[in-house]
Design an enzyme around this catalytic site. Structure first.
Site, short mmCIF file in Angstrom:
data_model
loop_
_atom_site.label_atom_id
_atom_site.label_comp_id
_atom_site.label_asym_id
_atom_site.label_seq_id
_atom_site.Cartn_x
_atom_site.Cartn_y
_atom_site.Cartn_z
N SER A 290 0.83 -1.21 0.00
CA SER A 290 0.00 0.00 0.00
C SER A 290 0.85 1.25 0.00
CB SER A 290 -0.84 0.06 1.27
OG SER A 290 -1.73 -0.99 1.34
N HIS B 104 -0.82 -2.82 -7.49
CA HIS B 104 -1.59 -2.43 -6.31
C HIS B 104 -3.08 -2.57 -6.57
CE1 HIS B 104 -2.87 0.79 -3.21
NE2 HIS B 104 -2.71 -0.37 -2.61
N GLU C 119 -3.22 -0.26 -9.82
CA GLU C 119 -2.13 0.67 -10.11
C GLU C 119 -0.90 -0.16 -10.46
OE1 GLU C 119 -3.19 4.49 -7.28
OE2 GLU C 119 -2.20 2.78 -6.33
N ASN D 134 -3.72 5.94 -2.59
CA ASN D 134 -3.47 6.04 -1.14
C ASN D 134 -2.85 7.37 -0.72
OD1 ASN D 134 -4.58 3.60 -0.63
ND2 ASN D 134 -2.66 2.48 -0.46
C1 3HC Z 1 -5.27 0.68 1.61
C2 3HC Z 1 -5.12 -0.03 0.29
O1 3HC Z 1 -3.74 -0.03 -0.11
C3 3HC Z 1 -5.93 0.50 -0.86
C4 3HC Z 1 -7.41 0.24 -0.69
O2 3HC Z 1 -7.87 -0.84 -0.96
S1 3HC Z 1 -8.31 1.51 -0.11
C5 3HC Z 1 -9.95 0.87 -0.04
C6 3HC Z 1 -10.64 0.96 -1.37
N1 3HC Z 1 -11.97 0.46 -1.20
C7 3HC Z 1 -13.03 1.25 -0.97
O3 3HC Z 1 -12.91 2.47 -0.94
C8 3HC Z 1 -14.33 0.54 -0.74
C9 3HC Z 1 -15.45 1.49 -0.46
N2 3HC Z 1 -16.67 0.72 -0.26
C10 3HC Z 1 -17.43 0.26 -1.29
O4 3HC Z 1 -17.14 0.47 -2.47
C11 3HC Z 1 -18.67 -0.51 -0.92
O5 3HC Z 1 -19.03 -0.17 0.39
C12 3HC Z 1 -18.50 -2.08 -1.01
C13 3HC Z 1 -18.31 -2.46 -2.49
C14 3HC Z 1 -17.31 -2.57 -0.21
C15 3HC Z 1 -19.72 -2.75 -0.45
O6 3HC Z 1 -20.82 -2.21 -1.09
P1 3HC Z 1 -22.26 -2.16 -0.39
O7 3HC Z 1 -23.22 -1.71 -1.42
O8 3HC Z 1 -22.15 -1.43 0.88
O9 3HC Z 1 -22.50 -3.62 0.08
P2 3HC Z 1 -22.99 -4.88 -0.70
O10 3HC Z 1 -24.40 -4.71 -1.17
O11 3HC Z 1 -22.69 -6.01 0.23
O12 3HC Z 1 -22.02 -4.99 -1.95
C16 3HC Z 1 -22.21 -4.34 -3.21
C17 3HC Z 1 -21.94 -5.33 -4.31
O13 3HC Z 1 -20.57 -5.77 -4.23
C18 3HC Z 1 -20.53 -7.18 -4.07
N3 3HC Z 1 -19.46 -7.49 -3.11
C19 3HC Z 1 -19.14 -6.82 -2.00
N4 3HC Z 1 -18.07 -7.38 -1.42
C20 3HC Z 1 -17.73 -8.44 -2.19
C21 3HC Z 1 -16.71 -9.40 -2.13
N5 3HC Z 1 -15.80 -9.42 -1.13
N6 3HC Z 1 -16.64 -10.33 -3.10
C22 3HC Z 1 -17.52 -10.35 -4.11
N7 3HC Z 1 -18.51 -9.45 -4.25
C23 3HC Z 1 -18.61 -8.51 -3.28
C24 3HC Z 1 -21.86 -7.57 -3.51
O14 3HC Z 1 -22.21 -8.90 -3.86
C25 3HC Z 1 -22.81 -6.58 -4.15
O15 3HC Z 1 -23.17 -7.00 -5.44
P3 3HC Z 1 -24.59 -6.51 -6.04
O16 3HC Z 1 -24.44 -5.05 -6.31
O17 3HC Z 1 -24.77 -7.31 -7.26
O18 3HC Z 1 -25.60 -6.81 -4.99
N1 NAD Z 2 -6.22 -4.09 3.40
C1 NAD Z 2 -6.30 -3.34 2.32
O1 NAD Z 2 -7.32 -2.66 2.09
C2 NAD Z 2 -5.16 -3.32 1.34
C3 NAD Z 2 -5.40 -2.81 0.04
C4 NAD Z 2 -4.35 -2.81 -0.89
C5 NAD Z 2 -3.09 -3.27 -0.52
N2 NAD Z 2 -2.90 -3.77 0.74
C6 NAD Z 2 -1.57 -4.31 1.06
O2 NAD Z 2 -1.63 -5.72 0.82
C7 NAD Z 2 -0.78 -6.39 1.76
C8 NAD Z 2 -1.60 -7.40 2.56
O3 NAD Z 2 -2.63 -6.70 3.23
P1 NAD Z 2 -3.92 -7.48 3.80
O4 NAD Z 2 -4.90 -6.44 4.13
O5 NAD Z 2 -4.27 -8.60 2.90
O6 NAD Z 2 -3.32 -8.08 5.16
P2 NAD Z 2 -3.87 -9.31 6.03
O7 NAD Z 2 -3.38 -9.05 7.41
O8 NAD Z 2 -5.32 -9.52 5.80
O9 NAD Z 2 -3.11 -10.57 5.40
C9 NAD Z 2 -1.71 -10.70 5.39
C10 NAD Z 2 -1.40 -12.19 5.32
O10 NAD Z 2 0.01 -12.36 5.07
C11 NAD Z 2 0.42 -13.51 5.78
N3 NAD Z 2 1.88 -13.48 5.93
C12 NAD Z 2 2.61 -12.68 6.74
N4 NAD Z 2 3.93 -12.95 6.55
C13 NAD Z 2 4.00 -13.92 5.61
C14 NAD Z 2 5.08 -14.60 4.97
N5 NAD Z 2 6.35 -14.34 5.28
N6 NAD Z 2 4.80 -15.54 4.04
C15 NAD Z 2 3.52 -15.81 3.70
N7 NAD Z 2 2.46 -15.18 4.26
C16 NAD Z 2 2.70 -14.25 5.20
C17 NAD Z 2 -0.34 -13.44 7.10
O11 NAD Z 2 -0.39 -14.71 7.73
C18 NAD Z 2 -1.71 -12.95 6.62
O12 NAD Z 2 -2.59 -14.01 6.35
C19 NAD Z 2 -0.12 -5.30 2.59
O13 NAD Z 2 1.10 -4.96 2.00
C20 NAD Z 2 -1.11 -4.15 2.49
O14 NAD Z 2 -0.52 -2.90 2.69
C21 NAD Z 2 -3.91 -3.80 1.67
#
Ligand code: 3HC
Ligand code: NAD
Length: 310
Positions: free
Chosen positions: A144, A165, A177, A215
């Site tokens: 991330s 990413h 990304e 991010n």
């Molecule tokens: C930190 C990292 O590096 C980077 C990141 O990842 S940052 C995070 C980025 N993500 C976001 O910003 C997510 C923001 N949230 C959302 O977009 C929405 O809340 C959400 C898609 C997670 C859930 O949506 P919401 O409408 O509240 O719930 P829900 O009705 O359960 O889901 C919407 C649809 O997605 C599907 N869905 C949700 N989660 C799912 C999953 N894990 N697997 C498969 N399908 C899924 C559902 O089946 C549903 O499908 P439908 O529209 O056909 O009914």
């Molecule tokens: N959580 C998010 O929304 C998100 C979104 C994009 C990217 N990421 C990035 O993806 C990566 C994983 O995040 P996550 O949310 O899936 O974390 P998580 O805690 O859900 O899962 C991490 C997994 O890695 C395993 N692990 C740790 N060390 C290991 C090793 N040496 N060998 C094999 N497995 C090992 C752990 O047992 C765990 O199951 C991180 O780098 C995070 O920054 C996270």
């Protein structure tokens, strides 16, 4: 027109041959992201092996993939349950699980790492894989926030290293990304882009800068919400409601912190703070650190800013 058509055919066949090179994918980490990446790669016809540190974790990861895949099938094949079942079965047949990453990486085309957000641990992992993976194998991190250059630094194959990413939840979020640093070759960058598109995502490219595109904008916003709460200006619930109804976000910032994982959020901010201690946007939060110390990691642990216990 004839030129355009032959150029198109040439470009499609070049792209197809690059994609054909990535048949077997190793996903390391069977947590939130690793399971999602495994699912979308398997859904798009790749053979995938998902690795984690214990049998219990990979089994739980596999169960999470099945649940998520059922949601995809329900939506995509609502009028044709037989085709839906076939899609489900063929996707699951493409997935293997393992706990020995070196063994798996010895015969793979692409390694995607999705383990804990910790530079030392990622470096150690890639360093050991570099010794066993075939020459042609491309390494990618789903980090991330950590510089791809630093993660790659312990590997010989600098030119075959980049960032992929994905976003959470991977089966739903449409973006990947693709990140290159100075040593990433054009071929590697193109293969990673082709792979991102082959799994059904839109790709954007980005230099190896902290947080890439999403991010770098999203995490300071989430942390600013936490600082509002810490200053007592509004409750978490009201800030979430405000951002959902006033700005049209699908989740409020506290729901999103819980969804991403408070441990991951903490690691991201801590890492950036160490790189640039004077940047107020990267200031760590005592509240987030406290919740993580208490094991309140968000949805995945059953409690974070909110409780998810049934
Ligand atoms: C930190 C990292 O590096 C980077 C990141 O990842 S940052 C995070 C980025 N993500 C976001 O910003 C997510 C923001 N949230 C959302 O977009 C929405 O809340 C959400 C898609 C997670 C859930 O949506 P919401 O409408 O509240 O719930 P829900 O009705 O359960 O889901 C919407 C649809 O997605 C599907 N869905 C949700 N989660 C799912 C999953 N894990 N697997 C498969 N399908 C899924 C559902 O089946 C549903 O499908 P439908 O529209 O056909 O009914
Ligand atoms: N959580 C998010 O929304 C998100 C979104 C994009 C990217 N990421 C990035 O993806 C990566 C994983 O995040 P996550 O949310 O899936 O974390 P998580 O805690 O859900 O899962 C991490 C997994 O890695 C395993 N692990 C740790 N060390 C290991 C090793 N040496 N060998 C094999 N497995 C090992 C752990 O047992 C765990 O199951 C991180 O780098 C995070 O920054 C996270």
């Amino acid at each position: 027109m004839a030129f355009a058509t032959s150029a198109l055919v040439r470009s499609l066949s070049t792209s197809a041959s690059r994609q054909a090179a990535i048949k077997h994918v190793t996903v390391i980490g069977g947590g939130l992201m690793g399971t999602g990446i495994t699912q979308v790669a398997a859904q798009s016809g790749h053979n995938v092996t998902m690795c984690d540190v214990s049998d219990d974790i990979v089994q739980k990861g596999l169960a999470r993939i099945q649940d998520s895949l059922k949601r995809v099938v329900k939506k995509k094949y609502k009028d044709d349950p037989t085709a839906g079942q076939k899609f489900f079965d063929s996707t699951m047949e493409n997935i293997r699980i393992d706990t020995n990453v070196e063994r798996v990486a010895a015969s793979t085309d692409l390694v995607i790492e999705a383990i804990i957000e910790n530079l030392d641990i990622k470096q150690k992992l890639f360093s050991s894989l570099d010794k066993v993976a075939p020459q042609h194998t491309i390494f990618a991190s789903n980090t991330s926030s950590l510089p791809i250059k630093d993660i790659a630094s312990t590997c010989e194959r600098q030119d075959r290293f980049g960032g992929l990413h994905f976003f959470n939840p991977v089966p739903v979020m449409k973006l990947v990304e693709v990140v290159r640093f100075g040593a990433t070759s054009n071929e590697t960058f193109q293969s990673l882009t082709d792979f991102g598109q082959a799994v059904g995502k839109t790709t954007v490219s980005c230099k190896d800068t902290p947080g890439f595109i999403v991010n770098r904008l999203l995490v300071p916003y989430m942390m600013e919400a936490v600082r509002m709460l810490e200053r007592g200006e509004a409750s978490a619930r009201d800030i979430d409601t405000a951002m959902k109804l006033g700005a049209g976000y699908p989740m409020g910032p506290f729901e999103l912190c819980d969804y991403v994982g408070l441990d991951t959020t903490k690691f991201i901010v801590q890492g950036w703070h160490e790189l640039d201690p004077d940047q107020p946007l990267f200031k760590p939060s005592e509240l987030v650190n406290k919740l993580v110390a208490e094991g309140k990691l968000g949805m995945k642990s059953g409690e974070g800013f909110y409780s998810y216990k049934k």
